[in-house]
Design an enzyme around this catalytic site. Structure first.
Site, PDB file in Angstrom:
ATOM      1  N   HIS A 230      53.246  32.630  42.799  1.00  0.00           N
ATOM      2  CA  HIS A 230      54.184  33.520  42.106  1.00  0.00           C
ATOM      3  C   HIS A 230      55.606  32.958  42.105  1.00  0.00           C
ATOM      4  CE1 HIS A 230      51.035  36.819  43.101  1.00  0.00           C
ATOM      5  NE2 HIS A 230      50.749  36.211  41.971  1.00  0.00           N
TER       6      HIS A 230
ATOM      7  N   HIS B 229      43.065  35.162  34.492  1.00  0.00           N
ATOM      8  CA  HIS B 229      42.412  35.872  35.604  1.00  0.00           C
ATOM      9  C   HIS B 229      43.474  36.795  36.218  1.00  0.00           C
ATOM     10  CE1 HIS B 229      39.912  32.323  34.984  1.00  0.00           C
ATOM     11  NE2 HIS B 229      38.950  32.901  35.677  1.00  0.00           N
TER      12      HIS B 229
ATOM     13  N   SER C 150      50.338  38.542  39.517  1.00  0.00           N
ATOM     14  CA  SER C 150      50.943  37.703  38.474  1.00  0.00           C
ATOM     15  C   SER C 150      51.303  38.500  37.211  1.00  0.00           C
ATOM     16  CB  SER C 150      50.039  36.517  38.143  1.00  0.00           C
ATOM     17  OG  SER C 150      48.712  36.930  37.895  1.00  0.00           O
TER      18      SER C 150
ATOM     19  N   GLU D 124      40.846  39.987  32.233  1.00  0.00           N
ATOM     20  CA  GLU D 124      40.207  40.265  33.528  1.00  0.00           C
ATOM     21  C   GLU D 124      38.771  40.686  33.241  1.00  0.00           C
ATOM     22  OE1 GLU D 124      40.851  40.047  36.929  1.00  0.00           O
ATOM     23  OE2 GLU D 124      38.848  40.911  37.060  1.00  0.00           O
TER      24      GLU D 124
ATOM     25  N   ASP E 247      35.935  37.284  29.627  1.00  0.00           N
ATOM     26  CA  ASP E 247      35.981  36.018  30.361  1.00  0.00           C
ATOM     27  C   ASP E 247      37.266  35.268  29.982  1.00  0.00           C
ATOM     28  OD1 ASP E 247      33.894  33.725  31.613  1.00  0.00           O
ATOM     29  OD2 ASP E 247      35.512  32.968  30.350  1.00  0.00           O
ATOM     30  N   GLY E 248      38.061  34.938  30.981  1.00  0.00           N
ATOM     31  CA  GLY E 248      39.368  34.339  30.712  1.00  0.00           C
ATOM     32  C   GLY E 248      39.295  32.906  30.216  1.00  0.00           C
TER      33      GLY E 248
ATOM     34  N   ASP F 109      44.068  31.270  37.213  1.00  0.00           N
ATOM     35  CA  ASP F 109      44.005  31.582  38.651  1.00  0.00           C
ATOM     36  C   ASP F 109      42.637  32.175  39.007  1.00  0.00           C
ATOM     37  OD1 ASP F 109      44.716  32.215  41.278  1.00  0.00           O
ATOM     38  OD2 ASP F 109      45.719  34.080  40.704  1.00  0.00           O
TER      39      ASP F 109
HETATM   40  C1  LIG Z   1      42.691  35.331  42.274  1.00  0.00           C
HETATM   41  S1  LIG Z   1      42.381  36.805  41.402  1.00  0.00           S
HETATM   42  C2  LIG Z   1      43.717  36.913  40.288  1.00  0.00           C
HETATM   43  C3  LIG Z   1      45.031  37.225  40.916  1.00  0.00           C
HETATM   44  C4  LIG Z   1      46.181  37.304  39.944  1.00  0.00           C
HETATM   45  N1  LIG Z   1      46.239  36.166  39.049  1.00  0.00           N
HETATM   46  C5  LIG Z   1      47.476  37.371  40.700  1.00  0.00           C
HETATM   47  O1  LIG Z   1      48.102  36.334  40.968  1.00  0.00           O
HETATM   48  O2  LIG Z   1      47.885  38.493  41.016  1.00  0.00           O
HETATM   49  C6  LIG Z   1      41.082  36.337  40.317  1.00  0.00           C
HETATM   50  C7  LIG Z   1      40.617  37.429  39.375  1.00  0.00           C
HETATM   51  O3  LIG Z   1      39.782  36.833  38.392  1.00  0.00           O
HETATM   52  C8  LIG Z   1      38.766  37.764  38.036  1.00  0.00           C
HETATM   53  N2  LIG Z   1      37.706  36.961  37.395  1.00  0.00           N
HETATM   54  C9  LIG Z   1      36.689  36.267  37.962  1.00  0.00           C
HETATM   55  N3  LIG Z   1      36.036  35.544  37.028  1.00  0.00           N
HETATM   56  C10 LIG Z   1      36.673  35.783  35.852  1.00  0.00           C
HETATM   57  C11 LIG Z   1      36.508  35.280  34.523  1.00  0.00           C
HETATM   58  N4  LIG Z   1      35.538  34.397  34.227  1.00  0.00           N
HETATM   59  N5  LIG Z   1      37.349  35.724  33.573  1.00  0.00           N
HETATM   60  C12 LIG Z   1      38.341  36.611  33.855  1.00  0.00           C
HETATM   61  N6  LIG Z   1      38.546  37.112  35.097  1.00  0.00           N
HETATM   62  C13 LIG Z   1      37.730  36.697  36.077  1.00  0.00           C
HETATM   63  C14 LIG Z   1      38.409  38.416  39.337  1.00  0.00           C
HETATM   64  O4  LIG Z   1      37.808  39.677  39.104  1.00  0.00           O
HETATM   65  C15 LIG Z   1      39.787  38.525  40.009  1.00  0.00           C
HETATM   66  O5  LIG Z   1      40.377  39.765  39.732  1.00  0.00           O
END
Ligand SMILES: C[S@@+](CC[C@H](N)C(=O)[O-])C[C@H]1O[C@@H](n2cnc3c(N)ncnc32)[C@H](O)[C@@H]1O
Length: 285
Positions: A19, A42, A100, A118, A142-143, A163
């Site tokens: 961050h 993500h 984030s 997400e 899916d991101g 992320d």
């Molecule tokens: C490390 S956390 C994100 C934290 C956030 N970026 C932050 O800094 O506050 C990862 C997130 O990705 C989500 N996730 C997992 N696989 C994913 C995908 N293929 N596409 C989108 N989100 C996904 C998870 O549910 C989780 O909430």
């Protein structure tokens, strides 16, 4: 099945690195009036309550944002990051911590857009609860796939944060594959990729960096922060951020910041840092 929930780790040393770098890049984008697009592949829940039982379980923020917050006056270079945290809290308290998306929302102006992706069903509900409104689009998808489909964005300048939880080994491969495709569609975008530094038996950071190096990106910075020695079998002792097309002077900012972070967050004086790559290019248009 997605099991990762970021609330268990909110505000830890990895969040601080991620961050802080995110805020420095957004500050650089805000230096011009022209709008920017921020894309979070993500996004997680958007923000976290540090008193929540999940966060309290290991209270990782006590080795991350908490000690830094106490001495925030001594870190003028992180003023933007701290302002994003302050915006969520009353007075000088540290009860809430921005994910984030809320860090990005803090920097958002009327001309800027946020696109947040997400995949987790409950987490996307939390994200919708924590953010929304004008200029914010939330996608339950899916991101990795979503990013490629959304590029190039409008406005044409901006930042992508990638992320993933890296619970699935394929996340490492997908990061490199997705970046290559994304960069072809939007070569001028800034891309920031977070990755963990894990115990020897399970660490995959070297492979990820090699895969990214093979992509041949022209300007790529790599910043790492560790808070202790690498264990043999399990545990995360640090993390890294790769930044493609870093803003002007980000390398200099990180060269000043990383040693201080390593000293402040390192356990028993065992913090470490690394900064590799090329960043500098004077600002244009
Ligand atoms: C490390 S956390 C994100 C934290 C956030 N970026 C932050 O800094 O506050 C990862 C997130 O990705 C989500 N996730 C997992 N696989 C994913 C995908 N293929 N596409 C989108 N989100 C996904 C998870 O549910 C989780 O909430």
């Amino acid at each position: 099945m997605l099991s990762y929930r970021h609330a268990f780790h909110a505000g830890n040393h990895a969040d601080v690195l991620k961050h802080a770098v995110q805020a420095l890049i957004l500050e650089a984008l805000c230096a011009k009036d022209k709008g920017f697009c921020y894309i979070d592949t993500h996004a997680g829940a958007g923000g976290y309550t540090l008193g929540h039982e999940w966060t309290q379980k290991k209270a990782e923020y006590l080795g991350g944002i908490a000690p830094l917050w106490q001495q925030r006056e001594q870190w003028p270079e992180l003023a933007g990051y701290f302002a994003a945290i302050r915006a969520m809290n009353q007075d000088d308290r540290l009860d809430h911590y921005p994910g984030s998306p809320l860090v990005a929302a803090h920097f958002q102006r009327p001309q800027d857009r946020l696109v947040l992706m997400e995949l987790h069903n409950n987490e996307v509900d939390n994200l919708r609860h924590n953010l929304g409104g004008e200029g914010v689009a939330i996608h339950h998808r899916d991101g990795f796939e979503g990013l490629v489909g959304l590029l190039p964005p409008t406005p044409r300048r901006g930042l992508v944060l990638i992320d993933p939880p890296y619970e699935l080994k394929e996340d490492y491969r997908r990061v490199a594959d997705t970046l290559q495709k994304a960069h072809q569609r939007w070569p001028i975008g800034i891309y920031a990729i977070w990755y963990p530094l894990l115990a020897k038996a399970v660490d995959r950071s070297a492979g990820l960096k090699q895969a990214l190096a093979r992509c041949g990106f022209e300007r790529m910075l790599c910043a790492e922060l560790s808070v202790g020695p690498q264990a043999e079998d399990f545990g995360m002792h640090g993390s890294g951020m790769v930044v493609l097309n870093p803003p002007w002077k980000l390398d200099e900012q990180l060269a000043g910041l990383l040693p201080r972070l390593a000293q402040t967050l390192g356990q028993d004086g065992q913090g470490g840092w690394k900064l590799d790559g090329t960043g500098d290019k004077p600002p244009t248009g």
